[in-house]
Write a protein that holds these residues in place. Sequence first.
Motif, PDB file in Angstrom:
ATOM      1  N   SER A 181      11.067  -7.596   1.813  1.00 17.27           N
ATOM      2  CA  SER A 181      12.485  -7.160   1.807  1.00 17.27           C
ATOM      3  C   SER A 181      12.729  -6.628   2.814  1.00 17.27           C
ATOM      4  CB  SER A 181      12.645  -6.609   0.643  1.00 17.27           C
ATOM      5  OG  SER A 181      12.492  -7.251  -0.711  1.00 17.27           O
ATOM      6  N   LEU A 182      11.923  -5.879   3.395  1.00 21.92           N
ATOM      7  CA  LEU A 182      12.162  -4.849   4.750  1.00 21.92           C
ATOM      8  C   LEU A 182      11.883  -5.826   5.967  1.00 21.92           C
ATOM      9  CD1 LEU A 182      11.310  -1.499   5.401  1.00 21.92           C
ATOM     10  CD2 LEU A 182      11.062  -3.011   7.266  1.00 21.92           C
ATOM     11  N   THR A 183      10.861  -6.682   5.677  1.00 16.13           N
ATOM     12  CA  THR A 183      10.745  -7.935   6.707  1.00 16.13           C
ATOM     13  C   THR A 183      11.926  -8.608   7.156  1.00 16.13           C
ATOM     14  OG1 THR A 183       8.289  -8.056   6.458  1.00 16.13           O
ATOM     15  CG2 THR A 183       9.264  -9.766   7.537  1.00 16.13           C
ATOM     16  N   SER A 184      12.506  -9.214   6.031  1.00 11.68           N
ATOM     17  CA  SER A 184      13.645 -10.021   6.092  1.00 11.68           C
ATOM     18  C   SER A 184      14.709  -9.312   6.510  1.00 11.68           C
ATOM     19  CB  SER A 184      14.099 -10.475   4.564  1.00 11.68           C
ATOM     20  OG  SER A 184      14.274  -9.564   3.716  1.00 11.68           O
ATOM     21  N   LEU A 185      14.978  -7.995   6.480  1.00 15.97           N
ATOM     22  CA  LEU A 185      15.994  -7.124   7.011  1.00 15.97           C
ATOM     23  C   LEU A 185      15.966  -7.043   8.558  1.00 15.97           C
ATOM     24  CD1 LEU A 185      18.422  -5.481   6.717  1.00 15.97           C
ATOM     25  CD2 LEU A 185      17.031  -3.437   6.079  1.00 15.97           C
ATOM     26  N   VAL A 186      14.655  -6.990   8.961  1.00 16.51           N
ATOM     27  CA  VAL A 186      14.289  -6.828  10.404  1.00 16.51           C
ATOM     28  C   VAL A 186      14.639  -8.198  10.982  1.00 16.51           C
ATOM     29  CG1 VAL A 186      12.354  -6.786  11.958  1.00 16.51           C
ATOM     30  CG2 VAL A 186      12.566  -4.967  10.288  1.00 16.51           C
ATOM     31  N   ARG A 187      14.372  -9.249  10.256  1.00 20.08           N
ATOM     32  CA  ARG A 187      14.654 -10.579  10.851  1.00 20.08           C
ATOM     33  C   ARG A 187      16.208 -10.822  10.783  1.00 20.08           C
ATOM     34  NH1 ARG A 187      12.881 -13.419   6.610  1.00 20.08           N
ATOM     35  NH2 ARG A 187      10.612 -13.211   7.461  1.00 20.08           N
ATOM     36  N   ALA A 188      17.005 -10.242   9.805  1.00 17.64           N
ATOM     37  CA  ALA A 188      18.337 -10.640   9.945  1.00 17.64           C
ATOM     38  C   ALA A 188      19.231  -9.896  10.856  1.00 17.64           C
ATOM     39  CB  ALA A 188      18.857 -10.219   8.683  1.00 17.64           C
ATOM     40  N   ILE A 189      18.712  -8.766  11.191  1.00 13.78           N
ATOM     41  CA  ILE A 189      19.261  -7.664  12.204  1.00 13.78           C
ATOM     42  C   ILE A 189      19.242  -8.321  13.512  1.00 13.78           C
ATOM     43  CG2 ILE A 189      19.141  -5.487  13.212  1.00 13.78           C
ATOM     44  CD1 ILE A 189      18.664  -4.361  10.540  1.00 13.78           C
ATOM     45  N   ASP A 190      18.067  -8.860  13.839  1.00 13.97           N
ATOM     46  CA  ASP A 190      17.690  -9.570  15.165  1.00 13.97           C
ATOM     47  C   ASP A 190      18.211  -9.052  16.318  1.00 13.97           C
ATOM     48  OD1 ASP A 190      16.945 -11.848  16.632  1.00 13.97           O
ATOM     49  OD2 ASP A 190      18.940 -12.723  16.199  1.00 13.97           O
ATOM     50  N   ARG A 191      17.493  -7.709  16.704  1.00 12.75           N
ATOM     51  CA  ARG A 191      17.596  -6.861  17.567  1.00 12.75           C
ATOM     52  C   ARG A 191      16.280  -6.462  18.026  1.00 12.75           C
ATOM     53  NH1 ARG A 191      22.419  -7.541  15.893  1.00 12.75           N
ATOM     54  NH2 ARG A 191      24.061  -6.131  16.287  1.00 12.75           N
ATOM     55  N   VAL A 192      16.194  -5.955  19.240  1.00 11.63           N
ATOM     56  CA  VAL A 192      14.863  -5.474  19.860  1.00 11.63           C
ATOM     57  C   VAL A 192      14.250  -4.593  18.864  1.00 11.63           C
ATOM     58  CG1 VAL A 192      13.784  -4.172  21.863  1.00 11.63           C
ATOM     59  CG2 VAL A 192      15.925  -5.348  22.057  1.00 11.63           C
ATOM     60  N   THR A 193      12.895  -4.951  18.497  1.00 13.60           N
ATOM     61  CA  THR A 193      11.973  -4.577  17.560  1.00 13.60           C
ATOM     62  C   THR A 193      10.891  -3.773  18.047  1.00 13.60           C
ATOM     63  OG1 THR A 193      12.959  -6.276  15.879  1.00 13.60           O
ATOM     64  CG2 THR A 193      10.985  -4.942  15.267  1.00 13.60           C
ATOM     65  N   ALA A 194      10.700  -2.471  17.439  1.00 15.13           N
ATOM     66  CA  ALA A 194       9.644  -1.812  18.095  1.00 15.13           C
ATOM     67  C   ALA A 194       9.097  -1.206  16.712  1.00 15.13           C
ATOM     68  CB  ALA A 194       9.935  -0.421  18.842  1.00 15.13           C
ATOM     69  N   CYS A 195       7.610  -0.878  16.753  1.00 19.59           N
ATOM     70  CA  CYS A 195       6.951  -0.296  15.635  1.00 19.59           C
ATOM     71  C   CYS A 195       5.881   0.698  16.337  1.00 19.59           C
ATOM     72  CB  CYS A 195       6.166  -1.225  14.819  1.00 19.59           C
ATOM     73  SG  CYS A 195       5.152  -0.792  13.339  1.00 19.59           S
ATOM     74  N   TRP A 196       5.990   1.992  15.410  1.00 22.84           N
ATOM     75  CA  TRP A 196       4.905   3.124  15.678  1.00 22.84           C
ATOM     76  C   TRP A 196       4.134   3.114  14.385  1.00 22.84           C
ATOM     77  CZ3 TRP A 196       6.707   8.807  16.693  1.00 22.84           C
ATOM     78  CH2 TRP A 196       5.543   9.503  17.010  1.00 22.84           C
ATOM     79  N   ALA A 197       2.917   3.025  14.530  1.00 21.62           N
ATOM     80  CA  ALA A 197       2.114   2.966  13.202  1.00 21.62           C
ATOM     81  C   ALA A 197       0.713   3.855  13.861  1.00 21.62           C
ATOM     82  CB  ALA A 197       1.254   1.649  13.117  1.00 21.62           C
ATOM     83  N   ASP A 198      -0.070   4.408  12.802  1.00 18.82           N
ATOM     84  CA  ASP A 198      -1.197   5.159  13.169  1.00 18.82           C
ATOM     85  C   ASP A 198      -2.059   4.269  14.234  1.00 18.82           C
ATOM     86  OD1 ASP A 198      -0.930   6.965  11.372  1.00 18.82           O
ATOM     87  OD2 ASP A 198      -2.109   6.178   9.606  1.00 18.82           O
ATOM     88  N   LEU A 199      -2.807   5.147  15.136  1.00 14.42           N
ATOM     89  CA  LEU A 199      -3.662   4.628  15.929  1.00 14.42           C
ATOM     90  C   LEU A 199      -5.035   4.175  15.335  1.00 14.42           C
ATOM     91  CD1 LEU A 199      -1.451   5.590  17.599  1.00 14.42           C
ATOM     92  CD2 LEU A 199      -2.982   6.097  19.728  1.00 14.42           C
ATOM     93  N   ASP A 200      -5.017   3.551  14.375  1.00 18.47           N
ATOM     94  CA  ASP A 200      -6.363   2.879  13.777  1.00 18.47           C
ATOM     95  C   ASP A 200      -6.255   1.335  13.549  1.00 18.47           C
ATOM     96  OD1 ASP A 200      -4.753   2.666  11.787  1.00 18.47           O
ATOM     97  OD2 ASP A 200      -5.280   4.127  10.499  1.00 18.47           O
ATOM     98  N   ALA A 201      -7.129   0.793  12.865  1.00 17.67           N
ATOM     99  CA  ALA A 201      -7.395  -0.622  12.769  1.00 17.67           C
ATOM    100  C   ALA A 201      -6.173  -1.307  11.786  1.00 17.67           C
ATOM    101  CB  ALA A 201      -8.715  -0.998  12.121  1.00 17.67           C
ATOM    102  N   HIS A 202      -5.794  -0.448  10.987  1.00 18.36           N
ATOM    103  CA  HIS A 202      -4.847  -0.986  10.198  1.00 18.36           C
ATOM    104  C   HIS A 202      -3.348  -0.826  10.872  1.00 18.36           C
ATOM    105  CE1 HIS A 202      -6.811  -2.312   6.710  1.00 18.36           C
ATOM    106  NE2 HIS A 202      -7.440  -1.135   6.404  1.00 18.36           N
ATOM    107  N   GLY A 203      -3.277   0.269  11.591  1.00 14.81           N
ATOM    108  CA  GLY A 203      -1.876   0.450  12.180  1.00 14.81           C
ATOM    109  C   GLY A 203      -1.699  -0.635  13.001  1.00 14.81           C
ATOM    110  N   ILE A 204      -2.890  -0.932  13.845  1.00 13.91           N
ATOM    111  CA  ILE A 204      -2.728  -2.064  14.932  1.00 13.91           C
ATOM    112  C   ILE A 204      -2.362  -3.459  14.225  1.00 13.91           C
ATOM    113  CG2 ILE A 204      -3.931  -3.643  16.536  1.00 13.91           C
ATOM    114  CD1 ILE A 204      -5.560  -1.113  17.223  1.00 13.91           C
ATOM    115  N   ASN A 205      -3.090  -3.692  13.013  1.00 12.86           N
ATOM    116  CA  ASN A 205      -2.857  -4.727  12.109  1.00 12.86           C
ATOM    117  C   ASN A 205      -1.304  -5.086  11.486  1.00 12.86           C
ATOM    118  OD1 ASN A 205      -3.676  -7.261  11.278  1.00 12.86           O
ATOM    119  ND2 ASN A 205      -4.268  -6.355   9.391  1.00 12.86           N
ATOM    120  N   ILE A 206      -0.736  -3.707  11.314  1.00 14.02           N
ATOM    121  CA  ILE A 206       0.543  -3.698  10.709  1.00 14.02           C
ATOM    122  C   ILE A 206       1.612  -3.822  11.952  1.00 14.02           C
ATOM    123  CG2 ILE A 206       2.428  -1.893  10.290  1.00 14.02           C
ATOM    124  CD1 ILE A 206       0.312  -0.244   8.647  1.00 14.02           C
TER     125      ILE A 206
END
Length: 295
Positions: A181-206
Motif C-alpha cells: 500500500s505504501l509502495t503504491s502511494l509512492v508510485r502515485a505521488i510520482d515525485r523525486v524519491t529518496a530512502c534512508w535505511a540502516d547501513l546493513d544488508a537489509h537496509g541496502i535491500n530495502i
Amino acid sequence: IAATPELSRERELLSQAPPGTPLRVPEHSSTRASVWSVHDAALRAAAGWYHARQNGQPLSARELAATSLGWSKAWTQPRMTAFEHVINMKFDDALETMEPEVRLRGPLSWTAGSTAVDALVARPWVAIPARSAQQYGTLDYSKAQGVLVIENLDTFEAICRHSTAPDTWLCLWGHGYVNNSLTSLVRAIDRVTACWADLDAHGINIVGDLQRRSGRPVSPIFMEAALHDEFAFLEQDEKQVSLASELAASGHRDLRALAARIAATRLGREQETMHHLVPKLHSHLLLLGEQAAET
C-alpha cells in the motif's frame, strides 16, 4: 494437496521427481518459484485457500498463514507472488488483508467527506489508512517536492521533530521493507524519491526493493560507505553477509560500495547512530531535487 482438485497438475509434476532426489521446484510449475521453500509455501497456502473457498469461509492473510504455513507472519513477497500465480488472483483480492496505516508528515492532505487530515500541520506526525486514502476522497500532494521513506520509527520521529525537511518533502515511515500500500502511494505521488535505511544488508535491500516495486528511481540518503566506516559495530550474521556479497555485485548501483564494505567487515551501522545528520537532511534533499530537475 492430494484432496485439492485444482492442484492436481502441481501434484502430478511433483510425483514425477525420482525418489531420493533433492527437493526442487518442478519445471513448468505454475508457482514460477525458483526456491523450494517458496514453492512449498505457495502450494500449502493454495490448498488451504481452495478448501476454505469451497466451504464459503472468508480468510484473512494472517489466518491462512497461521493455519497452512504454521505462522501468521510467514508471508514474504516471493511467497505472496507464487501464491498469486497458483490461484490466478491478486493477493489482496483473494484474502482479507489488514488496512495498513501510513505514518507521515509533510505537504499532503486527505479529505473524505467531512474528514480532513493535514499532514503538514500535524505534530509530530499523522497516520492515514494507506489503501482507503488512495481509493476514497481526495489526496492532495501537489506541493510536495519529493518523497522520503525512512526505515526506522525512531529516525522518522527525529526528522518530524527536528528537521525542516517535512516543510517541502513528504516523509513516510517505511516500517522496514515497505508494504504494497505504501509502495503504491509512492508510485502515485510520482515525485523525486529518496530512502534512508540502516547501513546493513537489509537496509541496502530495502532501497533496491522499493525502487523495483515502485517503478521509480530511489536515491539513498546518508548511506555512503564512508559513513559506515565512521561508526560500524552492528554484527551481521552469515545470511546478512551473504546478502551483502550479492548486493555488492547486483544491488542498487549507488550502494554497491557500501554492500562490499559490509561484506568485508561483517559489520553494519544502525540509523539511530546517525541522528546528528538530521539537521543536514533538508539541504541534502533540496540538492537531490535540483539534480533531478536538471536531468
